[in-house]
Design a protein around this motif. Sequence first.
Motif, PDB file in Angstrom:
ATOM      1  N   SER A  35       0.855  -1.184   0.000  1.00  0.00           N
ATOM      2  CA  SER A  35       0.000   0.000   0.000  1.00  0.00           C
ATOM      3  C   SER A  35       0.892   1.236   0.000  1.00  0.00           C
ATOM      4  O   SER A  35       1.807   1.347   0.827  1.00  0.00           O
ATOM      5  CB  SER A  35      -0.899  -0.003   1.242  1.00  0.00           C
ATOM      6  N   ILE A  36       0.647   2.136  -0.944  1.00  0.00           N
ATOM      7  CA  ILE A  36       1.457   3.352  -1.056  1.00  0.00           C
ATOM      8  C   ILE A  36       0.575   4.569  -0.839  1.00  0.00           C
ATOM      9  O   ILE A  36      -0.411   4.766  -1.554  1.00  0.00           O
ATOM     10  CB  ILE A  36       2.135   3.455  -2.439  1.00  0.00           C
ATOM     11  N   GLU A  37       0.903   5.353   0.164  1.00  0.00           N
ATOM     12  CA  GLU A  37       0.161   6.592   0.429  1.00  0.00           C
ATOM     13  C   GLU A  37       0.955   7.767  -0.129  1.00  0.00           C
ATOM     14  O   GLU A  37       2.042   8.086   0.350  1.00  0.00           O
ATOM     15  CB  GLU A  37      -0.054   6.768   1.936  1.00  0.00           C
ATOM     16  N   VAL A  38       0.403   8.392  -1.150  1.00  0.00           N
ATOM     17  CA  VAL A  38       1.071   9.513  -1.809  1.00  0.00           C
ATOM     18  C   VAL A  38       0.428  10.820  -1.351  1.00  0.00           C
ATOM     19  O   VAL A  38      -0.769  11.032  -1.577  1.00  0.00           O
ATOM     20  CB  VAL A  38       0.966   9.399  -3.342  1.00  0.00           C
ATOM     21  N   PRO A  39       1.165  11.703  -0.687  1.00  0.00           N
ATOM     22  CA  PRO A  39       0.573  12.978  -0.256  1.00  0.00           C
ATOM     23  C   PRO A  39       0.200  13.825  -1.467  1.00  0.00           C
ATOM     24  O   PRO A  39       0.891  13.799  -2.488  1.00  0.00           O
ATOM     25  CB  PRO A  39       1.704  13.626   0.554  1.00  0.00           C
ATOM     26  N   ASN A  40      -0.908  14.552  -1.374  1.00  0.00           N
ATOM     27  CA  ASN A  40      -1.316  15.419  -2.480  1.00  0.00           C
ATOM     28  C   ASN A  40      -1.163  16.897  -2.148  1.00  0.00           C
ATOM     29  O   ASN A  40      -1.586  17.763  -2.903  1.00  0.00           O
ATOM     30  CB  ASN A  40      -2.763  15.123  -2.898  1.00  0.00           C
ATOM     31  N   SER A  41      -0.557  17.181  -0.988  1.00  0.00           N
ATOM     32  CA  SER A  41      -0.264  18.561  -0.601  1.00  0.00           C
ATOM     33  C   SER A  41       0.763  18.518   0.526  1.00  0.00           C
ATOM     34  O   SER A  41       1.040  17.458   1.099  1.00  0.00           O
ATOM     35  CB  SER A  41      -1.530  19.274  -0.127  1.00  0.00           C
ATOM     36  N   TRP A  42       1.297  19.684   0.872  1.00  0.00           N
ATOM     37  CA  TRP A  42       2.247  19.749   1.984  1.00  0.00           C
ATOM     38  C   TRP A  42       1.568  19.465   3.322  1.00  0.00           C
ATOM     39  O   TRP A  42       2.229  19.206   4.321  1.00  0.00           O
ATOM     40  CB  TRP A  42       2.920  21.121   2.027  1.00  0.00           C
ATOM     41  N   GLY A  43       0.233  19.500   3.324  1.00  0.00           N
ATOM     42  CA  GLY A  43      -0.476  19.162   4.552  1.00  0.00           C
ATOM     43  C   GLY A  43      -0.293  17.711   4.946  1.00  0.00           C
ATOM     44  O   GLY A  43      -0.491  17.350   6.111  1.00  0.00           O
ATOM     45  N   GLY A  44       0.093  16.872   3.988  1.00  0.00           N
ATOM     46  CA  GLY A  44       0.322  15.459   4.270  1.00  0.00           C
ATOM     47  C   GLY A  44       1.762  15.143   4.622  1.00  0.00           C
ATOM     48  O   GLY A  44       2.136  13.975   4.740  1.00  0.00           O
ATOM     49  N   VAL A  45       2.580  16.181   4.804  1.00  0.00           N
ATOM     50  CA  VAL A  45       3.998  16.008   5.137  1.00  0.00           C
ATOM     51  C   VAL A  45       4.281  16.723   6.452  1.00  0.00           C
ATOM     52  O   VAL A  45       4.020  17.925   6.577  1.00  0.00           O
ATOM     53  CB  VAL A  45       4.907  16.591   4.033  1.00  0.00           C
ATOM     54  N   THR A  46       4.775  16.005   7.438  1.00  0.00           N
ATOM     55  CA  THR A  46       5.062  16.631   8.727  1.00  0.00           C
ATOM     56  C   THR A  46       6.371  17.412   8.678  1.00  0.00           C
ATOM     57  O   THR A  46       7.200  17.216   7.781  1.00  0.00           O
ATOM     58  CB  THR A  46       5.173  15.592   9.847  1.00  0.00           C
ATOM     59  N   PHE A  47       6.558  18.283   9.654  1.00  0.00           N
ATOM     60  CA  PHE A  47       7.798  19.056   9.736  1.00  0.00           C
ATOM     61  C   PHE A  47       9.000  18.126   9.888  1.00  0.00           C
ATOM     62  O   PHE A  47      10.059  18.376   9.301  1.00  0.00           O
ATOM     63  CB  PHE A  47       7.727  20.015  10.925  1.00  0.00           C
ATOM     64  N   LYS A  48       8.838  17.056  10.647  1.00  0.00           N
ATOM     65  CA  LYS A  48       9.944  16.121  10.849  1.00  0.00           C
ATOM     66  C   LYS A  48      10.343  15.464   9.533  1.00  0.00           C
ATOM     67  O   LYS A  48      11.533  15.311   9.237  1.00  0.00           O
ATOM     68  CB  LYS A  48       9.537  15.053  11.875  1.00  0.00           C
ATOM     69  N   GLN A  49       9.339  15.075   8.726  1.00  0.00           N
ATOM     70  CA  GLN A  49       9.623  14.509   7.415  1.00  0.00           C
ATOM     71  C   GLN A  49      10.334  15.525   6.528  1.00  0.00           C
ATOM     72  O   GLN A  49      11.280  15.193   5.809  1.00  0.00           O
ATOM     73  CB  GLN A  49       8.325  14.076   6.726  1.00  0.00           C
ATOM     74  N   TYR A  50       9.867  16.753   6.576  1.00  0.00           N
ATOM     75  CA  TYR A  50      10.436  17.818   5.753  1.00  0.00           C
ATOM     76  C   TYR A  50      11.907  18.038   6.094  1.00  0.00           C
ATOM     77  O   TYR A  50      12.759  18.153   5.205  1.00  0.00           O
ATOM     78  CB  TYR A  50       9.640  19.099   5.967  1.00  0.00           C
ATOM     79  N   GLN A  51      12.215  18.094   7.381  1.00  0.00           N
ATOM     80  CA  GLN A  51      13.600  18.290   7.803  1.00  0.00           C
ATOM     81  C   GLN A  51      14.489  17.135   7.347  1.00  0.00           C
ATOM     82  O   GLN A  51      15.599  17.341   6.856  1.00  0.00           O
ATOM     83  CB  GLN A  51      13.666  18.418   9.323  1.00  0.00           C
ATOM     84  N   ARG A  52      13.996  15.913   7.545  1.00  0.00           N
ATOM     85  CA  ARG A  52      14.765  14.739   7.142  1.00  0.00           C
ATOM     86  C   ARG A  52      14.995  14.731   5.633  1.00  0.00           C
ATOM     87  O   ARG A  52      16.088  14.420   5.157  1.00  0.00           O
ATOM     88  CB  ARG A  52      14.026  13.471   7.581  1.00  0.00           C
ATOM     89  N   LEU A  53      13.960  15.111   4.890  1.00  0.00           N
ATOM     90  CA  LEU A  53      14.062  15.170   3.434  1.00  0.00           C
ATOM     91  C   LEU A  53      15.094  16.200   3.003  1.00  0.00           C
ATOM     92  O   LEU A  53      15.941  15.919   2.139  1.00  0.00           O
ATOM     93  CB  LEU A  53      12.690  15.522   2.849  1.00  0.00           C
ATOM     94  N   GLN A  54      15.054  17.386   3.585  1.00  0.00           N
ATOM     95  CA  GLN A  54      15.999  18.432   3.217  1.00  0.00           C
ATOM     96  C   GLN A  54      17.439  18.012   3.501  1.00  0.00           C
ATOM     97  O   GLN A  54      18.349  18.297   2.722  1.00  0.00           O
ATOM     98  CB  GLN A  54      15.675  19.728   3.982  1.00  0.00           C
ATOM     99  N   THR A  55      17.640  17.341   4.619  1.00  0.00           N
ATOM    100  CA  THR A  55      18.982  16.879   4.981  1.00  0.00           C
ATOM    101  C   THR A  55      19.515  15.881   3.956  1.00  0.00           C
ATOM    102  O   THR A  55      20.668  15.971   3.514  1.00  0.00           O
ATOM    103  CB  THR A  55      18.970  16.229   6.372  1.00  0.00           C
ATOM    104  N   LYS A  56      18.672  14.934   3.561  1.00  0.00           N
ATOM    105  CA  LYS A  56      19.104  13.916   2.600  1.00  0.00           C
ATOM    106  C   LYS A  56      19.302  14.494   1.211  1.00  0.00           C
ATOM    107  O   LYS A  56      20.237  14.113   0.490  1.00  0.00           O
ATOM    108  CB  LYS A  56      18.090  12.771   2.570  1.00  0.00           C
ATOM    109  N   LEU A  57      18.435  15.417   0.811  1.00  0.00           N
ATOM    110  CA  LEU A  57      18.569  16.029  -0.516  1.00  0.00           C
ATOM    111  C   LEU A  57      19.869  16.826  -0.618  1.00  0.00           C
ATOM    112  O   LEU A  57      20.515  16.850  -1.666  1.00  0.00           O
ATOM    113  CB  LEU A  57      17.380  16.932  -0.804  1.00  0.00           C
ATOM    114  N   LYS A  58      20.230  17.473   0.474  1.00  0.00           N
ATOM    115  CA  LYS A  58      21.452  18.280   0.465  1.00  0.00           C
ATOM    116  C   LYS A  58      22.689  17.415   0.230  1.00  0.00           C
ATOM    117  O   LYS A  58      23.657  17.855  -0.388  1.00  0.00           O
ATOM    118  CB  LYS A  58      21.582  19.027   1.791  1.00  0.00           C
TER     119      LYS A  58
END
Length: 222
Positions: A6-29
């Motif tokens: 089962s894959i849950e795909v967010p359709n807005s930033w409302g489906g992404v938590t701040f913790k996820q966002y921080q982790r994502l930014q760190t890995k992308l960098k």
Amino acid sequence: MKKQISIEVPNSWGGVTFKQYQRLQTKLKAYEDEPDARNMILISELCNLSIDTLVKLDKELLENITIEVGTFLGKTDYPLQRVIKINGVEYGFEPNLSKMSYGAYLDIAKFKDLELNDDWLGVMNILYRPIKKKRGSLYDIKPYKGYDEWDKERWEGVGMDIHFGGFFFFTRLYKDLLQGILNYTRNQVGISPNIKSILAESGENILRLHNLQEKSSLISIK
């Protein structure tokens, strides 16, 4: 037999938590010069899929997920949500920034660079406080009592739509906030050399704050 997942795909930033966002930014960098790797990390983090699982997906399915995620990545211009609910508790955004307590002013002014990082979680603890009285669209919030009431984890779990809304609303008014500190200190206590130094440092960052929307929208799919 293929294993179903089962894959849950967010359709807005409302489906992404701040913790996820921080982790994502760190890995992308860490993969700034590797667009293919960045795209895989992007889908992996936003959809909570391991890289091992991701590489096994059908090409068509992966392309569809990529397209769906790409529809909201650059849309960070969310409106300020003045009243939000976290774990059953209602929190209200500071109703009148010009009347915010002096201690709250100074605690915010201590942050030299206002970005969507751990410092921003501190600002959210100051700006949003539990509502103690509410009538229609009007409300009163509990007084600010300092660092002792800060709760980093509470704001890590809040969606990025709320963080973006608060962030860009507040940074647009940041200049007025600093002026409010100056006015208060002139009228009430005089301006000490230490406070002058804090205000000078904060003032130098105003121009950078106006460019933060571009910095916060660096995530892209190519």
